[in-house]
Design a protein around this motif. Sequence first.
Motif, short mmCIF file in Angstrom:
data_model
loop_
_atom_site.label_atom_id
_atom_site.label_comp_id
_atom_site.label_asym_id
_atom_site.label_seq_id
_atom_site.Cartn_x
_atom_site.Cartn_y
_atom_site.Cartn_z
N VAL A 1 -6.06 1.25 2.79
CA VAL A 1 -5.36 0.28 3.64
C VAL A 1 -4.46 1.02 4.63
CG1 VAL A 1 -3.66 -1.58 3.70
CG2 VAL A 1 -5.50 -1.62 2.01
N TRP B 1 -5.43 1.46 -2.06
CA TRP B 1 -4.13 1.39 -1.40
C TRP B 1 -4.04 2.39 -0.26
CZ3 TRP B 1 -1.88 -2.88 -2.34
CH2 TRP B 1 -1.84 -3.45 -3.61
N ALA C 1 0.83 -1.21 0.00
CA ALA C 1 0.00 0.00 0.00
C ALA C 1 0.86 1.26 0.00
CB ALA C 1 -0.93 -0.01 1.21
N ALA D 1 -0.08 3.74 -2.90
CA ALA D 1 -0.69 5.03 -2.57
C ALA D 1 -0.04 6.18 -3.31
CB ALA D 1 -0.60 5.26 -1.06
#
Length: 229
Positions: free
Chosen positions: A84, A81, A27, A31
């Motif tokens: 999370v 992402w 993630a 991200a």
Amino acid sequence: MHVPDGFLDAPISVATGAVAAAAVGLALRGARRELDDRTAPLAGLVAAFVFAAQMVNFPVGAGTSGHLMGGALAAVLVGPWTAVLCLAVVLLVQALLMADGGITALGTNISLIGIVTVVIGYGVFVLLRRLLPDRLESLPVAAALGAFVSVPAAAAVFTGLFAIGGQAPVDTGAVLVTMLGWHTLIGIGEALVTGLVVSAVVATRPDLVHGARSLVAARHQQLRETVTA
């Protein structure tokens, strides 16, 4: 659904901890593709909202609790992402400062609340986006249904973990019935909250909503074509 220390055995806790660590690592990379200078502040607001929403707990028996989870909401607003990461941070702060969920069970809680709800909720959202009319008004509906499905899905995964490594003297069938029953009701509340929040953000700043990017881009393209025609 915060799982306390000692509720699941060591092998399950270690396994879910490894899953959570791997997911957070991925993630962190994913991200970067979802966030920019405009959307990064929204991620902070989403994390704060989820943190506050999860403070309202409902006891569901056998030492566990149920509450709004926010996985689908976060995924639709800031991307899966980033969602999370938001939920992992929320759960870490709750475990360290609020004693909500155990330290040794942190990987389990991240796996259930921060991964399962995000994957299921966003997956349902994407599927419904393809089935519903291709307009902004469809987004809150798809997000709400994704949120509804994600909550009992996480409860079902927890029951599976409990069946393998549960340490409480409770029948697995009773755990499944109790968890699914309560979390189906919680899922209804989660759907309402998710739909309302997504609707409000889409109505004011659809350009900030991750799940609306393709629609916003299409509208901008149509506008450019209209202007140049």
